[in-house]
Design an enzyme around this catalytic site. Structure first.
Site, PDB file in Angstrom:
ATOM      1  N   ASP A  67       0.386  -1.214  -0.137  1.00 56.88           N
ATOM      2  CA  ASP A  67       0.295   0.503  -0.102  1.00 56.88           C
ATOM      3  C   ASP A  67       1.238   1.168   0.034  1.00 56.88           C
ATOM      4  O   ASP A  67       2.335   1.329   0.079  1.00 56.88           O
ATOM      5  CB  ASP A  67      -0.979   0.181   1.325  1.00 56.88           C
ATOM      6  CG  ASP A  67      -2.195   0.852   0.608  1.00 56.88           C
ATOM      7  OD1 ASP A  67      -3.157   0.236   1.434  1.00 56.88           O
ATOM      8  OD2 ASP A  67      -2.196   1.486   0.496  1.00 56.88           O
TER       9      ASP A  67
HETATM   10  C1  GLC Z   1      -4.454   4.182  -0.814  1.00 58.19           C
HETATM   11  C2  GLC Z   1      -5.258   2.894  -0.068  1.00 58.19           C
HETATM   12  C3  GLC Z   1      -5.823   1.729  -1.011  1.00 58.19           C
HETATM   13  C4  GLC Z   1      -4.860   2.222  -2.582  1.00 58.19           C
HETATM   14  C5  GLC Z   1      -4.000   3.276  -2.411  1.00 58.19           C
HETATM   15  C6  GLC Z   1      -3.398   3.879  -3.631  1.00 58.19           C
HETATM   16  O1  GLC Z   1      -3.775   4.735   1.088  1.00 58.19           O
HETATM   17  O2  GLC Z   1      -4.933   2.379   1.325  1.00 58.19           O
HETATM   18  O3  GLC Z   1      -6.727   1.279  -1.233  1.00 58.19           O
HETATM   19  O4  GLC Z   1      -5.285   1.426  -3.314  1.00 58.19           O
HETATM   20  O5  GLC Z   1      -3.631   3.713  -1.588  1.00 58.19           O
HETATM   21  O6  GLC Z   1      -4.454   4.906  -3.926  1.00 58.19           O
END
Ligand code: GLC
Length: 716
Positions: A257
């Site tokens: 993430d």
């Molecule tokens: C965000 C979220 C995740 C998302 C990623 C890219 O912080 O936790 O669900 O897909 O970053 O945007």
């Protein structure tokens, strides 16, 4: 030697680490990213993957830099959070779960994939499979609610829909099962907090949706930001490498993430970036999203002997293999090269409108307040969410554009050209200003119908949006009370349309509204769908995928609880209860009224003695005793009365649907493989235990409304 091995043999360490790095290109393609200007990084191969790039033009330009100007011409993997539609937004996932219809869930994912791929994208960070039983947590909006079975069906439907039958197809997207795992169990519902649950709850509740996603071939998985019992998921070798890869055979890409690898330092298990990078690589995380930990940390980790080049190569292979499976090497421009037809877009909007109408959950409809007659002379639409097209997009609006969304007022005006429709917001979303309430309430005078649109703003749910008081904002309650008072004085009824990314604690609203619709956030077609339901063009059929607490103190509240040794007994003081609120939810899981009135009779379940290889078949007669045609959802729960481990008082194992005209009766059949009744035994290995099991069938997780048959499971 195949293409990937040939490439690997030529790659420098910097080029390898570029393939293990994903950076946000932003909507402005040359915006500052972790690698400085991403265009240079792409040309040198220092960045091999992008996110948050919108538009076929910018995507093609970035791809061109990679495949025409870089040394090895390795195509970019470009992903985006296409969570509930790309440009054509459908209801947020929690709302879509209210359809209890895997076929539709797959269809909408297929449509989103077509739309995202037409913009040149090859990956979506979806489906979000976190089971949530705590409405304080804002990301409840992004999942499928409190139930594991629903999340398992959603996992299968969404992965199949996004990825289609061939990942190399120009309209296929790599799906991403997230956030692995148990993110929905954050402490006190507080975003990004620690999660600490039992191994049993992990196996019974949180892992099954991800196991299901792997079983249907999900291309990527994203570990959660959170730790699980002290082990941050981004470094959780036991669950990432052993469970996913070695036990389940998942050979896809693990993408961290956003900045999560660097955050292992905040978790306190890494002293610096090289240690953080080494822990993530050891756990087999392949792509570092936005932490720059792999590019800057792994060269040092190599020098320190914390990782090996073989480990780096293993991850590079998986990333290159994914790009190959997506067809990016064969034709990097295949996605985004052809704009969709107008017919395709029209079809999609119609589907979005139908799904939005079916996502609406009618929580209450006293004295048949709804549907409203189409011959209204004057309607007043009050509240800050009445003319709020932007808010209808909900969280994760991705590439959606507010101008494409239909507000409640616009939808009603479109549907009632002959009716005078007057509107006032009454209050604003922020601040305590109540000066607009009087004028808004005066609109009720002379109206034939009152529609009150209140609830959360879109930004009050989704990521980083936990709420300690998951209620209607205070000034909106003042407005609502004033409207109820005026309506009572005028002998008028009030239809409340409640917008939220989660169930809200609203006992006072449930008490006073004559009709109450949970409208969640319904996407582009919100206003039209709400008009369709309010005016009876379609009957509401949504069922709540989460329990609605009466009080904040009940949270976490969910139907599949274990009984405990002193289950509530009104005749016995020393049983499980609160002093100040009933145990039952305000509205139970599965609750949802329609314009029909359904009764259930004559449940039969065969066979009555069941071996694990058998299929349990339940049949029940459903009758529509109402005055309108409507769709009824029939739930099949089990309850394992005596087992070596305490079992939940109800477990959802199947759902049936039937649409009936007034007076019509049909038999609904729900089949459940008996093997679905296995559960982790005392030693946590799956068991199929002999003994009595109840099969309970009816309209929701309220045992008093369920028909019951008892079966006997046979030992192997
Ligand atoms: C965000 C979220 C995740 C998302 C990623 C890219 O912080 O936790 O669900 O897909 O970053 O945007």
């Amino acid at each position: 030697m195949n293409r990937i091995e040939k490439l690997l043999a030529q790659m420098t360490l910097a080029e390898k680490l570029g393939q293990l790095t994903m950076t946000a290109a932003g909507h402005a393609v040359t915006g500052p990213v972790i690698a400085g200007d991403s265009t240079e990084a792409i040309k040198t191969g220092a960045i091999g993957n992008l996110l948050n790039l919108v538009g076929a033009g910018p995507v093609r330009e970035m791809q061109r830099l990679a495949v025409e100007e870089s040394r090895l011409k390795i195509p970019l993997l470009i992903g985006l959070d296409i969570i509930h539609g790309h440009r054509t937004l459908i209801p947020i996932p929690l709302a879509e779960a209210a359809l209890f219809d895997p076929q539709t869930w797959e269809m909408t994912a297929r449509e989103a994939a077509k739309e995202g791929a037409a913009d040149g994208l090859a990956m979506t960070f979806s489906p979000m499979l976190d089971v949530s039983r705590d409405i304080r947590w804002g990301r409840t909006a992004e999942g499928s609610g409190e139930d594991t079975w629903v999340s398992v069906q959603m996992a299968r439907a969404k992965v199949r829909g996004y990825e289609g039958s061939d990942l190399a197809s120009p309209d296929a997207l790599a799906a991403c099962a997230k956030h692995f795992c148990a993110y929905g169990a954050v402490l006190a519902g507080r975003e990004y907090a620690s999660a600490d649950i039992s191994e049993r709850t992990l196996l019974e509740v949180h892992l099954p949706p991800f196991d299901a996603a792997v079983a249907v071939g999900v291309a990527t998985i994203m570990p959660a930001f959170t730790d699980l019992a002290g082990i941050p998921m981004t470094a959780n070798k036991k669950l990432l490498r052993h469970h996913l890869r070695e036990q389940l055979g998942f050979d896809g890409v693990l993408v961290s993430d956003y900045n999560a690898i660097a955050e292992l330092m905040h978790h306190g298990i890494a002293a610096d970036l090289p240690e953080a990078a080494a822990l993530a690589l050891e756990a087999s995380v392949d792509i570092d999203m936005m932490a720059d930990a792999y590019r800057r940390g792994l060269p040092v980790a190599l020098e320190r002997g914390l990782v090996t080049m073989e480990q780096i190569d293993e991850s590079v292979r998986r990333v290159l293999r994914l790009k190959e499976r997506l067809g990016l090497f064969d034709d990097p421009y295949r996605r985004g090269s052809r704009p969709e037809s107008q017919a395709a877009l029209t079809h999609r909007r119609k589907l979005a409108r139908s799904v939005a109408a079916r996502a609406i959950v009618m929580l209450k409809n006293d004295r048949q307040t709804l549907p409203l007659p189409g011959t209204l002379r004057r309607m007043c639409v009050i509240g800050p969410l009445a003319d709020a097209a932007t808010e209808m997009g909900g969280c994760w609006g991705a590439a959606g554009r507010p101008e494409d969304r239909v507000s409640v007022v616009a939808g009603l005006r479109q549907a009632l050209p002959g009716t005078e429709i007057v509107h006032a917001p009454g209050v604003r979303f922020s601040g305590e200003d109540e000066s607009g309430i009087a004028a808004a309430v005066d609109l009720c005078d002379g109206a034939d119908a009152i529609v009150l649109c209140i609830g959360e703003m879109a930004s009050m749910s989704g990521e980083a949006a936990s709420r300690a008081f998951p209620e209607v904002p205070a000034t909106q309650r003042v407005l609502a009370e004033a409207v109820f008072e005026r309506a009572r004085a005028k002998g008028l009824r009030v239809v409340v349309v409640l917008f939220s990314g989660r169930p809200l604690v609203i006992p006072w609203l449930a008490e006073q509204a004559d009709a109450l619709l949970a409208a969640w956030f319904l996407g582009n077609e919100a206003g039209n769908a709400i008009a369709d339901v309010v005016l009876g063009h379609t009957s509401p059929s949504g069922r709540t995928p989460m329990s609605w607490p009466r009080a904040i103190g009940q949270i976490p509240l969910f139907y599949a609880e274990r009984p405990g040794g002193r289950p509530y007994n009104p005749k016995d003081h020393f049983t499980s209860k609160y002093m100040d609120v009933p145990n039952e939810p305000l509205y139970p899981f599965g609750h949802g009224l329609t314009y029909g009135h359904f009764t259930f009779a004559n449940l039969t379940v065969t066979p009555d003695r069941v071996a694990e290889k058998d299929t349990i078949e339940a049949r029940v007669e459903v009758t529509n005793q109402g005055a309108h045609a409507a769709e009824e959802t029939v739930f099949l729960f089990t309850h394992d009365k005596i087992a070596t481990v305490t079992r939940p008082v109800l477990e959802l194992k199947g759902v049936g649907k039937v649409t009936l005209r007034p007076g019509e009766t049909q038999t609904v059949r729900i089949a459940v493989p008996a093997s679905e009744l296995r559960f982790p035994g005392r030693d946590l290995t799956p068991v199929f235990e002999p003994g009595e099991v109840e099969i309970l069938v009816g309209p929701g997780a309220d045992r008093s409304q369920l028909l019951v048959q008892t079966l006997v499971l046979l030992a192997a």
